[in-house]
Design a protein around this motif. Sequence first.
Motif, PDB file in Angstrom:
ATOM      1  N   ARG A 127       4.397   7.766 -22.167  1.00 36.35           N
ATOM      2  CA  ARG A 127       4.897   6.917 -22.965  1.00 36.35           C
ATOM      3  C   ARG A 127       4.088   6.876 -24.224  1.00 36.35           C
ATOM      4  NH1 ARG A 127       4.008   2.936 -19.856  1.00 36.35           N
ATOM      5  NH2 ARG A 127       5.748   3.378 -18.272  1.00 36.35           N
ATOM      6  N   GLU A 128       2.653   7.190 -23.926  1.00 42.56           N
ATOM      7  CA  GLU A 128       1.688   7.076 -24.966  1.00 42.56           C
ATOM      8  C   GLU A 128       1.797   8.255 -26.023  1.00 42.56           C
ATOM      9  OE1 GLU A 128      -2.193   7.292 -23.873  1.00 42.56           O
ATOM     10  OE2 GLU A 128      -2.949   7.473 -25.828  1.00 42.56           O
ATOM     11  N   LEU A 129       2.244   9.359 -25.488  1.00 45.13           N
ATOM     12  CA  LEU A 129       2.449  10.523 -26.305  1.00 45.13           C
ATOM     13  C   LEU A 129       3.682  10.542 -27.034  1.00 45.13           C
ATOM     14  CD1 LEU A 129       1.357  13.493 -27.089  1.00 45.13           C
ATOM     15  CD2 LEU A 129       2.432  14.427 -24.858  1.00 45.13           C
ATOM     16  N   THR A 130       4.877   9.922 -26.495  1.00 39.30           N
ATOM     17  CA  THR A 130       6.177   9.613 -27.228  1.00 39.30           C
ATOM     18  C   THR A 130       5.891   8.813 -28.011  1.00 39.30           C
ATOM     19  OG1 THR A 130       7.371  10.449 -25.182  1.00 39.30           O
ATOM     20  CG2 THR A 130       8.689   8.930 -26.702  1.00 39.30           C
ATOM     21  N   GLU A 131       5.144   7.723 -27.864  1.00 39.70           N
ATOM     22  CA  GLU A 131       4.846   6.602 -28.941  1.00 39.70           C
ATOM     23  C   GLU A 131       4.203   7.276 -30.165  1.00 39.70           C
ATOM     24  OE1 GLU A 131       5.032   2.751 -26.129  1.00 39.70           O
ATOM     25  OE2 GLU A 131       3.239   3.183 -27.312  1.00 39.70           O
ATOM     26  N   ALA A 132       3.198   8.105 -29.730  1.00 35.93           N
ATOM     27  CA  ALA A 132       2.139   8.589 -31.040  1.00 35.93           C
ATOM     28  C   ALA A 132       3.082   9.663 -31.640  1.00 35.93           C
ATOM     29  CB  ALA A 132       1.126   9.371 -30.429  1.00 35.93           C
ATOM     30  N   THR A 133       4.141  10.240 -31.316  1.00 39.27           N
ATOM     31  CA  THR A 133       4.652  11.474 -31.933  1.00 39.27           C
ATOM     32  C   THR A 133       6.063  11.133 -32.178  1.00 39.27           C
ATOM     33  OG1 THR A 133       5.363  12.333 -29.793  1.00 39.27           O
ATOM     34  CG2 THR A 133       3.355  13.160 -30.747  1.00 39.27           C
ATOM     35  N   GLY A 134       6.810  10.375 -31.587  1.00 32.31           N
ATOM     36  CA  GLY A 134       8.237  10.207 -31.704  1.00 32.31           C
ATOM     37  C   GLY A 134       9.060  11.193 -30.842  1.00 32.31           C
ATOM     38  N   GLN A 135       8.317  11.879 -29.956  1.00 33.42           N
ATOM     39  CA  GLN A 135       9.039  13.007 -29.235  1.00 33.42           C
ATOM     40  C   GLN A 135       9.273  12.847 -27.951  1.00 33.42           C
ATOM     41  OE1 GLN A 135       7.391  16.764 -30.168  1.00 33.42           O
ATOM     42  NE2 GLN A 135       7.474  16.308 -32.226  1.00 33.42           N
ATOM     43  N   ASP A 136      10.458  13.005 -27.490  1.00 35.30           N
ATOM     44  CA  ASP A 136      10.726  12.658 -26.074  1.00 35.30           C
ATOM     45  C   ASP A 136      10.259  13.826 -25.281  1.00 35.30           C
ATOM     46  OD1 ASP A 136      11.889  11.937 -23.615  1.00 35.30           O
ATOM     47  OD2 ASP A 136      13.687  13.068 -24.091  1.00 35.30           O
ATOM     48  N   LEU A 137       9.630  13.637 -24.071  1.00 34.16           N
ATOM     49  CA  LEU A 137       9.006  14.770 -23.133  1.00 34.16           C
ATOM     50  C   LEU A 137      10.005  15.176 -22.082  1.00 34.16           C
ATOM     51  CD1 LEU A 137       5.476  13.420 -22.494  1.00 34.16           C
ATOM     52  CD2 LEU A 137       6.328  14.615 -24.808  1.00 34.16           C
ATOM     53  N   GLY A 138      11.236  14.526 -21.870  1.00 35.76           N
ATOM     54  CA  GLY A 138      11.927  14.984 -21.034  1.00 35.76           C
ATOM     55  C   GLY A 138      11.465  14.677 -19.669  1.00 35.76           C
ATOM     56  N   TYR A 139      10.489  13.686 -19.734  1.00 31.25           N
ATOM     57  CA  TYR A 139       9.999  12.999 -18.376  1.00 31.25           C
ATOM     58  C   TYR A 139      11.117  12.515 -17.494  1.00 31.25           C
ATOM     59  CZ  TYR A 139       7.177  10.581 -15.145  1.00 31.25           C
ATOM     60  OH  TYR A 139       6.529   9.907 -13.814  1.00 31.25           O
ATOM     61  N   ARG A 140      11.283  12.639 -16.375  1.00 31.37           N
ATOM     62  CA  ARG A 140      12.445  12.367 -15.585  1.00 31.37           C
ATOM     63  C   ARG A 140      12.016  12.032 -14.221  1.00 31.37           C
ATOM     64  NH1 ARG A 140      17.922  15.932 -14.772  1.00 31.37           N
ATOM     65  NH2 ARG A 140      18.902  14.218 -13.777  1.00 31.37           N
ATOM     66  N   ALA A 141      12.067  10.879 -13.624  1.00 28.41           N
ATOM     67  CA  ALA A 141      11.672  10.334 -12.540  1.00 28.41           C
ATOM     68  C   ALA A 141      12.785  10.386 -11.283  1.00 28.41           C
ATOM     69  CB  ALA A 141      11.069   8.753 -12.347  1.00 28.41           C
ATOM     70  N   SER A 142      13.152  11.682 -11.205  1.00 27.59           N
ATOM     71  CA  SER A 142      14.367  11.933 -10.566  1.00 27.59           C
ATOM     72  C   SER A 142      14.333  12.351  -9.220  1.00 27.59           C
ATOM     73  CB  SER A 142      15.303  12.889 -11.180  1.00 27.59           C
ATOM     74  OG  SER A 142      14.376  14.088 -11.548  1.00 27.59           O
ATOM     75  N   GLY A 143      12.952  12.531  -8.856  1.00 30.04           N
ATOM     76  CA  GLY A 143      12.668  13.118  -7.368  1.00 30.04           C
ATOM     77  C   GLY A 143      13.136  14.667  -7.017  1.00 30.04           C
ATOM     78  N   THR A 144      12.619  14.861  -5.711  1.00 34.40           N
ATOM     79  CA  THR A 144      13.031  16.134  -5.183  1.00 34.40           C
ATOM     80  C   THR A 144      13.342  16.209  -4.128  1.00 34.40           C
ATOM     81  OG1 THR A 144      10.896  17.003  -6.691  1.00 34.40           O
ATOM     82  CG2 THR A 144      11.504  18.256  -4.829  1.00 34.40           C
ATOM     83  N   LEU A 145      14.301  17.309  -3.724  1.00 36.15           N
ATOM     84  CA  LEU A 145      14.812  17.484  -2.378  1.00 36.15           C
ATOM     85  C   LEU A 145      14.349  18.710  -1.846  1.00 36.15           C
ATOM     86  CD1 LEU A 145      16.649  16.308   0.057  1.00 36.15           C
ATOM     87  CD2 LEU A 145      18.444  17.195  -0.991  1.00 36.15           C
ATOM     88  N   ALA A 146      13.540  19.013  -0.718  1.00 33.14           N
ATOM     89  CA  ALA A 146      13.119  20.329  -0.322  1.00 33.14           C
ATOM     90  C   ALA A 146      14.017  20.570   0.949  1.00 33.14           C
ATOM     91  CB  ALA A 146      11.596  20.484   0.201  1.00 33.14           C
TER      92      ALA A 146
END
Length: 391
Positions: free
Chosen positions: A84-103
């Motif tokens: 959030r901080e980096l996106t606010e500072a730069t206006g760039q989306d990082l593609g951070y996705r809280a989508s989980g993992t299945l092993a």
Amino acid sequence: MVRAPAGGPAADVLVIGGGIIGLVTAWRAAQRGLRVAVADPEPGGGAAQVAAGMLAAVTELHYGEQTLLGLNLASAARYPDFARELTEATGQDLGYRASGTLAVALDADDRAHLRELHALQEQSGLSSQWLSGRECRRLEPMLAPGVRGGLRVDGDHQVDPRRLAAALLRACEDAGVAFHRQGARRLTVVRERATGLVLDDGTALAGDRVVLAAGSRSGRLDGVPEEVRPPVRPVKGQVLRLTVPRARAPFLSRTVRAVVRGSQVYLVPRESGELVVGATSEEQGWDTTVTAGGVYELLRDAHELVPGLTELPLTETRAGLRPASPDNAPLLGPTALPGLLLATGHHRNGVLLTPVTGDVLAHALVTGELPAEARAFSPQRFRTALTEQPV
Ligand code: GLY
């Protein structure tokens, strides 16, 4: 030419290496009011251009790495605020996705391996849920019918490392970090203290502190005294990128991974339609060739997991070098050479450990001390092991 005013060094901190680890160090240090310069021919490049960006503290847990787990979890917990901080500072989306993992497991051996991982996760107080094959396919219908069971880990997320690198570069520029778009040829040591570096074109830069954050190349810099040279080696990873056409989305809704015939394979789906398939793990020195064998093995294993994948366009093949240390954990903070700090050796966890590395290095640069969460990762742990050898 030595770029330093008569009153002292031009920079408080010189960072060697402008990959995500060097950049986050530079950004956080600049935010603390330090004058920072970075030396790198291509800042924002490095292993992050190849990495898949899994934030896999729980699914990549290994026996004997519980100390590293603590640091991995600390960094994973910081990711939402960091992004959030980096996106606010730069206006760039990082593609951070809280989508989980299945092993998942494809045969009895894989299932036994996953059961052991599940037990280790439970012993370590981590949250994961055992699913039958049918439950796995209900979550991810593209999985092969033969999937025998799996572990659902809702806390292991993803970020796009290329976007992360671009945003960190922008944040550094906005924070006043100076960039020297050249390689570092040599560390300058005067009276047993690191005082700067010499660039490839012969320009000498003076700095009060030098942070060596050159990824897998960190152990190769000339001028670094042998006793503080980081024991870092390259571990090659080949990675493929495929594209999911809009009509076939969502192909997968979370990261899917497995161990197939002893090799890790993972599929990381991005919202953009990119599907990252990784990765080989090869001790091949500095070689970054993409080989037919590497691509074949990744596609063969990924196809066993998700058969429909072979219909997707293959858009990129690439190899990068993980900076591996003898205990698979990073080297963070002051070395025995005054003025020289390390931020390297992140091996499989560079993207995950980016937030905590920035915080730890900024703290060390400002106070001279490592914060409590990073003391186990001091570079001095290898020096101690060396000097304690019987003579
Ligand atoms: N952390 C994933 C890899 O290094 O392949």
